[in-house]
Design an enzyme around this catalytic site. Structure first.
Site: not given
Ligand code: GUN
Length: 293
Positions: A52, A96, A119
């Site tokens: 990422k 995460q 997200d």
């Protein structure tokens, strides 16, 4: 049979995003800024977050990686999230997953400001998606929709079978495929571990989206001639011939299924590269304030 090349499509989109970012900078705006919180040292999470950060560089974004040890308390993590929520320099951020067992993932997700939830995991974004309002879409379903669009895969009136009912892939995928417009307007069936006659249901589908996490589950006998098959599986299978010690295995028996398909996405090189691109696109949308005006 046409192979859906997720790697090439993802590279194309990253170039498009980078051009847009340079145009923003030329107009005197600052670069989009994505932050990621990584708790502990899980191998998979380390790789995902590193990818990422690398994608941010390619797209011309600023990125900030915040590392925490796995003995961090839930309150400490929530305080870090609060700081990112309030930091005007950060457009969007992710925590995460998975998190250590002593931390509630749900509490963490709900602590993120929905306007920075790139997200698309916060219930506000999930709810807005389900009623067709502007929102941050979860990365994998969003990447699949983009692949269907860029390959002109017909979806209107098609029978779509989604295998798997997870919150981050199966459920949102079903929601998006049944929404009005293109890609969408499909007649959707969701199959899961309690589904009876799964093979027969699958064999009637024009579009199969496999997100079960069971290597090679979808066999040629379960796929109609001329169907489109999207493979979301990314199970790590031990492989001593590889330097990493594993290879990625999809949910589809690719070798035998591919000859029957109109379109098929491979693993690796299909859906995987698109998920990070969706995160980049959400971050760009957050920076431009285009979802929550
Ligand atoms: N872990 C596995 N996939 C994801 C993802 O898309 N977002 C976050 N935050 N964690 C993950």
């Amino acid at each position: 049979m046409q192979l859906i090349d997720g790697k090439k499509t993802a590279d194309d989109i990253k170039r498009e995003i980078a051009m847009e970012v340079e145009a923003m900078v030329a107009d005197g705006l600052r670069r989009p800024h994505l932050a990621a919180i990584l708790v502990g040292h899980d191998g998979g999470s380390e790789t995902y977050v590193a990818n990422k950060v690398k994608a941010c560089e390619v797209c011309g974004f600023t990125s900030t990686l915040i590392r925490k040890e796995d003995d961090i308390t839930e309150d400490e993590l929530l305080a870090e999230i609060d700081r990112l929520n309030k930091n005007p320099e950060i457009d969007g951020f992710i925590v995460q997953l998975p998190l250590p067992k002593h931390i509630s993932e749900q509490r963490v997700i709900e602590a993120i400001d929905p306007r920075k939830d790139v997200d698309g995991f916060h219930p506000v974004n999930v709810g807005r998606m389900s009623i067709g309002l502007p929102c941050f879409l979860p990365a994998t379903p969003s990447g699949i929709m983009e692949l269907l669009k860029r390959y002109d895969v017909p979806t209107r009136g098609m029978r779509c079978v989604v295998l798997g009912r997870s919150n981050i892939v199966g459920k949102p995928m079903a929601t998006l495929m049944m929404q009005k417009g293109y890609p969408g307007d499909a007649t959707v069936t969701v199959c899961h571990s309690a589904t009876k006659n799964l093979e027969a249901i699958c064999a009637e589908a024009d579009i199969v989206i496999a997100a079960l996490g069971v290597p090679g589950f979808v066999k040629a006998s379960m796929v109609k001639e001329g169907a489109t098959v999207i493979d979301v599986g990314t199970t790590r299978v031990p492989d001593s011939s590889r330097k990493s010690g594993f290879r990625l295995s999809g949910d589809v028996d690719f070798e035998n299924v591919a000859p029957k398909c109109a379109f098929i996405s491979p693993v690796p090189g299909g859906v995987g590269p698109m998920t990070i691109v969706s995160l980049m696109r959400n971050t760009l949308l957050a920076a431009k304030g285009e979802i929550y005006k």
